[in-house]
Design a protein around this motif. Structure first.
Motif: not given
Length: 160
Positions: A91-119
């Protein structure tokens, strides 16, 4: 520093398991899989650092390597499984602490897997989780990048 004493190795293990983020995990192999599938977790905790690079060898000649880089507005993690056992699952867990309150794009090998707001979550640190397998692609690249402005959140820590 002397490595002849047991307590001299404590910081090395803590750096591997927490800062770099590699540790043994439960076997995630399907039931009945042969070959002693190994389990691992890669869950870095940057804690204000800008990068880390290293590998962890396990007792069964199984090696997982990782390198991460934190910049203003992005976090990139490279996981190398070239020396992992063929049936290893993790399992790989990307830390999102630094992005609280931000909209982010998450990619794996260059392919977008998620767009979300970090709460903020009261019961755990925010993260994005992936399942990975050994002996496949030699390097897998996981990335989270900020998109646009962020709304202030309590407990948010800047990445760089």
């Amino acid at each position: 520093m002397s490595h002849a004493h047991g307590w001299a190795t404590g910081p090395g293990g803590a750096l591997q398991q927490y800062v770099l983020g590699i540790r043994a995990g439960p076997s995630l192999a399907p039931p009945g899989a042969a070959g002693g599938a190994a389990g691992f977790v890669v869950a870095p905790q940057p804690s204000g650092l800008r990068w880390a690079d290293g590998s962890v060898g396990f007792a069964d000649d199984h090696v997982v390597a990782a390198a991460w880089n934190a910049t203003a507005g992005a976090f990139e993690l490279r996981v190398r499984l070239a020396k992992a056992r063929p049936l290893a699952r993790g399992r790989v867990e990307l830390p999102l602490d630094a992005f609280l309150g931000c909209a982010v794009v998450v990619t794996r090998d260059g392919a977008r897997v998620a767009s979300r707001r970090v709460e903020a979550a009261a019961d755990r640190r925010p993260r994005h989780v992936f399942d990975v397998r050994g002996a496949g692609q030699a390097v897998q690249v996981f990335r989270v990048a900020k998109r646009g402005a962020c709304s202030p959140q309590p407990g948010g820590r800047p990445i760089a």
